[in-house]
Design a protein around this motif. Structure first.
Motif, PDB file in Angstrom:
ATOM      1  N   ASN A  17      30.412  31.886  46.429  1.00 58.98           N
ATOM      2  CA  ASN A  17      31.034  32.431  45.225  1.00 58.98           C
ATOM      3  C   ASN A  17      32.495  32.762  45.495  1.00 58.98           C
ATOM      4  N   ALA A  18      33.381  31.854  45.077  1.00 63.27           N
ATOM      5  CA  ALA A  18      34.816  32.044  45.316  1.00 63.27           C
ATOM      6  C   ALA A  18      35.442  33.030  44.341  1.00 63.27           C
ATOM      7  N   TYR A  19      34.702  33.449  43.309  1.00 71.26           N
ATOM      8  CA  TYR A  19      35.239  34.459  42.387  1.00 71.26           C
ATOM      9  C   TYR A  19      35.517  35.771  43.123  1.00 71.26           C
ATOM     10  N   THR A  20      34.833  36.001  44.223  1.00 71.73           N
ATOM     11  CA  THR A  20      35.059  37.239  44.975  1.00 71.73           C
ATOM     12  C   THR A  20      36.482  37.294  45.543  1.00 71.73           C
ATOM     13  N   LEU A  21      37.139  36.142  45.614  1.00 63.71           N
ATOM     14  CA  LEU A  21      38.519  36.078  46.128  1.00 63.71           C
ATOM     15  C   LEU A  21      39.543  35.974  45.000  1.00 63.71           C
ATOM     16  N   TYR A  22      39.072  36.024  43.746  1.00 65.27           N
ATOM     17  CA  TYR A  22      39.930  35.813  42.576  1.00 65.27           C
ATOM     18  C   TYR A  22      40.635  37.117  42.214  1.00 65.27           C
ATOM     19  N   ASN A  23      41.435  37.613  43.146  1.00 66.49           N
ATOM     20  CA  ASN A  23      42.053  38.928  43.017  1.00 66.49           C
ATOM     21  C   ASN A  23      43.107  38.939  41.904  1.00 66.49           C
ATOM     22  N   ASN A  24      43.038  39.932  41.011  1.00 66.78           N
ATOM     23  CA  ASN A  24      43.977  40.070  39.889  1.00 66.78           C
ATOM     24  C   ASN A  24      44.023  38.824  39.008  1.00 66.78           C
ATOM     25  N   PHE A  25      42.932  38.085  38.978  1.00 66.31           N
ATOM     26  CA  PHE A  25      42.808  36.874  38.153  1.00 66.31           C
ATOM     27  C   PHE A  25      43.898  35.850  38.479  1.00 66.31           C
ATOM     28  N   ASN A  26      44.344  35.827  39.716  1.00 66.30           N
ATOM     29  CA  ASN A  26      45.376  34.887  40.157  1.00 66.30           C
ATOM     30  C   ASN A  26      44.718  33.788  40.966  1.00 66.30           C
ATOM     31  N   ASP A  27      44.973  32.540  40.578  1.00 66.30           N
ATOM     32  CA  ASP A  27      44.308  31.424  41.264  1.00 66.30           C
ATOM     33  C   ASP A  27      44.972  31.057  42.582  1.00 66.30           C
ATOM     34  N   VAL A  28      46.021  31.754  42.962  1.00 65.32           N
ATOM     35  CA  VAL A  28      46.669  31.531  44.259  1.00 65.32           C
ATOM     36  C   VAL A  28      46.677  32.846  45.020  1.00 65.32           C
ATOM     37  N   GLN A  29      46.117  32.817  46.220  1.00 65.90           N
ATOM     38  CA  GLN A  29      45.996  34.038  47.017  1.00 65.90           C
ATOM     39  C   GLN A  29      46.431  33.768  48.462  1.00 65.90           C
ATOM     40  N   PRO A  30      47.101  34.748  49.105  1.00 63.62           N
ATOM     41  CA  PRO A  30      47.357  34.604  50.541  1.00 63.62           C
ATOM     42  C   PRO A  30      46.038  34.759  51.290  1.00 63.62           C
ATOM     43  N   VAL A  31      45.787  33.889  52.255  1.00 62.79           N
ATOM     44  CA  VAL A  31      44.479  33.862  52.893  1.00 62.79           C
ATOM     45  C   VAL A  31      44.606  33.768  54.404  1.00 62.79           C
ATOM     46  N   LYS A  32      43.661  34.399  55.084  1.00 63.26           N
ATOM     47  CA  LYS A  32      43.527  34.240  56.532  1.00 63.26           C
ATOM     48  C   LYS A  32      42.292  33.394  56.801  1.00 63.26           C
ATOM     49  N   ILE A  33      42.417  32.447  57.703  1.00 59.97           N
ATOM     50  CA  ILE A  33      41.318  31.512  57.978  1.00 59.97           C
ATOM     51  C   ILE A  33      40.937  31.588  59.446  1.00 59.97           C
ATOM     52  N   SER A  34      39.645  31.705  59.686  1.00 56.79           N
ATOM     53  CA  SER A  34      39.147  31.682  61.062  1.00 56.79           C
ATOM     54  C   SER A  34      37.922  30.781  61.136  1.00 56.79           C
ATOM     55  N   LYS A  35      37.819  30.051  62.206  1.00 58.80           N
ATOM     56  CA  LYS A  35      36.709  29.117  62.370  1.00 58.80           C
ATOM     57  C   LYS A  35      35.423  29.869  62.681  1.00 58.80           C
TER      58      LYS A  35
END
Length: 1021
Positions: free
Chosen positions: A665-683
């Motif tokens: 569920n990617a809606y959990t990352l839909y902060n402030n209804f903005n479709d672009v978010q700064p993200v940290k990625i870890s394997k």
């Protein structure tokens, strides 16, 4: 001398004392053969210690018997009408015009019914019916028959009657009204004049009530900009057919941007006519359908897109805001800006950047161009949500300030980034009511959950575009009598005694001046003249200055909606789950898309395993402290470096079959209804198993599969140059491949002869044809496990190819320059490199492929039982009851379009989709049989539709009209890429297209002489 040898048919017969020997002699199949149970039980099969030799020895007889038994179709007992309804003629379809809008998807459609059952969605082609059905609208017919629908109201989680639920709501509303508590109606965008009027009446009777509109996938920034400029909350509508130069900055207008529906106008300008076609520049992060279709695509981050938009504004309007762009990127943006400016009124700029300043610049640029494609009249009314108002409501609910919340058409517990917190607050409210098709995440936490009707069971009206008025009418009575339409409940709560049908009818007169109710109901839509709106003065210069301050940094997460799943409302629809994504070709999943360079840096990989399946790494995404764990990775050619993409609409669990509970569920990352978010990625550890149905991603220089050329060459050279005909050797001389034949020719000049034309310039890969084919031809759903084994049953697939170099032309040059087997330019290493699809910015091409209905079909020559044969009308037939499943035909088919039924997909618990329950089977087309296990099946060119057209004309005593023939795919194709018809009728469109210089046949050098032909793809580069 007679033989005394004893023959036996089963091991049991060797035991003379067996009680079943006599029974076996009299009735070979007196008991059900357990082979199916054993082979169909994954646990029993995997845990068995039986050796292969013993298995064949003891079950050989039973397996053979099962094969024989499979040849017999199931007996289905039918009950005839006692009193037949006058409006229903058994065997004859009825069509009803209606319109659909679910808050995300919308269309003007016709609904095909058989014996009172809606079974198919068709496009309404009447004048004024502007919007065609996409893949999700075509699939919505199956959602009507979802066995997991909410069939009756629930109060406090327990089944209740409508009377009990109504009493509970009235009691809660009265209490809120008495103590001045806040009452909120939370809905998606309605686009319904009658519903909005009814809500106004409700609010008038409840002074503390208010209406909040919430779009799960927000367009609030564009709405805010339009409202500032035009004084109305709506979206600009565009006519892409009027654009000569199209520049898109982050807008996937061939996908779901602003609701979609632009492909028809776009395709008109993309088909070269008089040596002209539109020029399309695309700037984007994720690889999209629009990017795939573009002549020039520039991958860039969203921060770069904002800078690019400011630069375009500076060039076209004359602004002076500073721009910070990489030199290479800036050169591409400048070229697009200069061509846009020189195009003047034939230019069009669109943008999907969710920033009010960006959208103000779009309005200013198109205004300066006086763009003909920018429609100042007829604004779209399909999005009206406000981020600001929704954020305030969420705050009020969590803060306990709302006493009564009535929701319809929304699922905020699932779609809000803080949905769980919102849900806990809803549980504590005195009154919470949800109208929903499913007992979804929000319904489960609401005090009262009311099962609502499907749009095919409902009355409504819609104004999708200003000046357009459409009616939604029921095509079947509610399947569940205890369900209640939201509007009917509002009528009851406002003291109206009439039905919503009467309410809509009375209200319609204000929108249908010059027409009648019956006429609008018959046509489905009414169009009135609209006065163009004048824009107010907006300070675009200040917007440009503000936007130029945008800065990048770190990795961007770009959230988007997939062509198949959309916002997730139809997550329990197996057609959509199994629909392969047009870009990645992956079904049954969402994933994070990563560029090849970033994947290498982060040590992420995709790889194929022994059975041909695709596997990938897992990552954890973190946005503002919120983590989304174990997201599988797809390395996506063309993904902008420094960005990753994830699709919304997956990860649902409530009221979904276990097989449908896929993805995250990617809606959990839909902060402030903005479709672009700064993200940290870890394997993360482990690897994910994908169901990817196309592992060969490039053409590898095979230019005869997809033929391409440029507009310059197309305009200046003869057809022999850009549509080269395949040659073969005959008597040591090169001759055209079509002139050499091993077959006796057929005479196709008598009667009808069907051809299907596919224009690669017009095909956008949208997939509406794939779902329409599913619905028309009862194509089964096989599930993720079978899809992973390359056992998909789609009769029609849309192949997607990337160039391994920057262009397909460079692929061809590289192939031609191979010298020998080994070495730097050897074909061994060269082809290995060409197979790599991880180019930074490849060209993309789509090619629909179905049975080519070859006049000289290789499948027909190898079938030992003549199950497949050719007709005078050009269709390759399949006699299912003759087929014994040798699969020789599939092996001999160069197009790989035949499908084998490894299992019985109907009434089989191993395939628990719509064909495994009585409700789901209501969608089946009675004109097409449901195939059994052990037979081959494939596209029939919708023979049931062609024969119906012939019989209808015969019954009416006339000839078939010139373009009356249709297949499911051609009827669903809104871009006009697929044209079907009788090539013997020289006035037909398909006969004209068959003579076009761009026409070619797939793998023509093989000599199969297909009845499907393609048109060379022309790029305006």
């Amino acid at each position: 001398m007679s033989s005394n040898k004893k023959y036996w048919k089963s091991v049991e017969e060797l035991n003379e004392n067996s009680s079943i020997v006599e029974a076996l002699r009299n009735n070979e199949f007196i008991e059900a053969i357990p082979t199916d149970e054993f082979l169909g039980d994954k646990e029993a099969l995997s845990s068995s210690s039986t050796t292969r030799r013993d298995f064949l020895k003891y079950v050989g007889f039973s397996t053979a018997a099962a094969s024989l038994a499979a040849c017999e179709g199931p007996v289905v007992k039918s009950i005839p009408y006692v009193v037949q309804p006058e409006q229903i003629i058994p065997g004859v379809a009825n069509f009803y015009a209606t319109s659909v809008f679910d808050g995300f998807d919308f269309a003007n459609i016709l609904v095909k019914t058989r014996e009172g059952r809606p079974i198919k969605i068709e496009n309404n082609t009447i004048a004024g019916a502007k919007f065609s059905a996409n893949a999700r609208v075509h699939a919505s017919i199956l959602s009507l028959y979802d066995n997991m629908r909410l069939k009756q109201p629930k109060v406090a989680g327990k089944d209740a009657s409508w009377t009990d639920a109504d009493a509970e709501v009235r009691k809660g509303l009265a209490a809120a009204k008495a103590n001045g508590g806040q009452i909120v109606l939370l809905t998606g965008t309605l686009a319904s004049p009658s519903t909005e009027k009814l809500i106004s009446e409700f609010i008038a009777q409840n002074p503390t009530a208010k209406h909040v509109v919430y779009d799960a996938v927000s367009s609030s920034a564009a709405l805010d900009a339009y409202e500032m400029a035009y004084g109305e909350r709506a979206l600009v509508d565009y006519d892409f057919s009027k654009a000569g130069t199209i520049v898109s900055v982050g807008a996937d207008f061939l996908g779901d941007w602003q609701g979609g529906g632009y492909d028809s106008g776009y395709a008109k300008g993309r088909i070269p006519a008089n040596n002209k076609m539109s020029k399309h520049f695309q700037m984007e992060s994720n690889m999209t359908l629009s990017g795939a279709a573009a002549d020039t695509r520039i991958p860039m981050t969203t921060a770069q897109q904002k800078q690019a938009l400011v630069h375009i504004y500076n060039v076209v309007v004359g602004g002076g805001a500073s721009v910070n762009l990489d030199a290479k990127v800036k050169a591409g943006v400048d070229k697009a800006a200069q061509q846009l400016k020189s195009s003047g009124s034939k230019g069009l700029l669109v943008s999907g950047i969710q920033d009010k300043n960006a959208q103000l610049l779009v309005l200013a640029i198109n205004s300066r161009l006086a763009s003909e494609a920018f429609l100042s009249a007829g604004a779209r009314q399909i999005r009206k949500g406000s981020n600001e108002k929704m954020a305030q409501l969420v705050s009020d609910v969590i803060g306990g300030k709302v006493q009564a919340l009535i929701m319809s058409g929304v699922n905020p517990v699932y779609t809000l980034p803080n949905g769980k917190v919102f849900g806990e607050a809803v549980k504590k409210m005195p009154l919470s009511v949800t109208f929903s098709l499913k007992d979804d995440e929000t319904a489960m936490v609401s005090k009262v959950a009311i099962g609502t009707t499907h749009y095919l069971e409902s009355w409504n009206d819609l104004s999708l575009v200003k000046g357009s008025y459409a009616l939604t009418q029921p095509t079947i009575r509610p399947l569940f009598p205890q369900t209640k339409q939201f509007q009917e409940a509002l009528l009851s709560w406002t003291g109206n005694t009439g039905s919503f049908y009467s309410y809509v009818k009375a209200n319609s007169a204000a929108y249908t001046s010059g027409s009648s109710w019956n006429q609008v109901l018959h046509d489905g839509v009414f169009a009135a003249a609209v006065t163009p709106m004048s824009a107010a003065s907006v300070d675009a210069s200040a917007a440009a200055s503000a936007l130029s301050q945008a800065k990048g940094g770190g990795t961007e997460l770009v959230l988007y909606t997939k062509t198949g799943m959309g916002d997730g409302q139809q997550a329990n629809n197996p057609w959509l789950q199994e629909f392969p994504d047009p870009i990645t070709r992956v079904s049954w999943d969402n994933y994070v898309t990563v560029s090849a360079k970033d994947a290498k840096a982060w040590e992420l990989e995709n790889y194929n395993v022994a059975n041909g399946g695709l596997n990938g790494s897992y990552v954890t995404l973190e946005v503002n402290g919120v983590k989304l764990e174990n997201v599988p990775v797809i390395i996506q050619p063309g993904q902008a470096q420094g960005t990753v993409g994830v699709a919304l609409g997956y990860g649902k669990t409530a009221s979904l079959k276990e097989e449908m509970q896929v993805g995250v569920n990617a809606y959990t990352l839909y902060n402030n209804f903005n479709d672009v978010q700064p993200v940290k990625i870890s394997k993360s550890g482990g690897s994910h198993e994908f169901a990817c149905i196309q592992l060969h991603k490039t053409l590898m220089g095979r230019g005869d599969i997809i033929k391409e050329t440029t507009l310059k060459i197309f305009s200046s050279e003869e057809a022999e140059v850009w549509n080269e005909q395949p040659m073969v050797s005959l008597d040591h001389k090169e001759v055209p491949a079509t002139s050499v034949d091993l077959w006796e020719p057929f005479d196709h000049s008598v009667g009808h002869h069907f051809n299907l034309s596919i224009d690669l310039n017009a095909c956008t890969g949208c997939g509406a044809c794939v779902i329409a084919c599913h619905a028309e031809n009862n194509v089964p759903v096989v599930g993720k496990s079978e899809m992973r084994r390359s056992r998909d049953m789609h009769w029609l697939r849309i192949d997607r190819y990337y160039s391994s170099e920057e262009t397909f032309a460079k692929d061809d040059i590289k192939k031609e320059e191979f010298d020998g087997l080994f070495g730097e330019k050897g074909s061994l290493g060269g082809f290995s490199e060409m197979e790599n699809a991880y180019a930074e910015n490849p060209q993309v091409a789509f090619q629909p492929v179905m049975c080519q209905h070859c006049n000289h079909a290789p499948c027909e020559t190898v079938c030992p039982v003549a199950a497949t044969s050719h007709s005078r009308q050009g269709q390759n037939h399949m006699a299912y009851n003759r087929c014994v499943g040798t699969r020789y035909c599939a092996n001999n088919c160069p197009y790989k379009v035949r499908r084998f039924n490894w299992f019985l997909y109907a009434n089989n618990n191993e395939f628990d989709y719509h064909m495994n329950n009585d409700m789901g089977r209501m969608v089946l087309n009675p004109d097409v049989n449901v195939r059994s296990r052990g037979v081959m099946e494939k596209c029939s060119m919708c023979i049931q539709k062609t024969q119906l057209t012939i019989l209808t004309a015969k019954r009416e005593g006339r000839e078939v009209k010139k373009d009356e023939f249709e297949t499911a795919c051609s009827a669903a194709c809104s871009s006009g890429a697929m044209i079907f018809g009788d090539v013997n009728n020289k006035e037909s469109k398909v006969a004209e297209l068959a003579q076009d210089d761009r026409m070619y046949h797939l793998l023509e050098h093989v000599g199969t002489k297909p009845n499907v032909f393609y048109h060379v793809k022309v790029r305006n580069t």
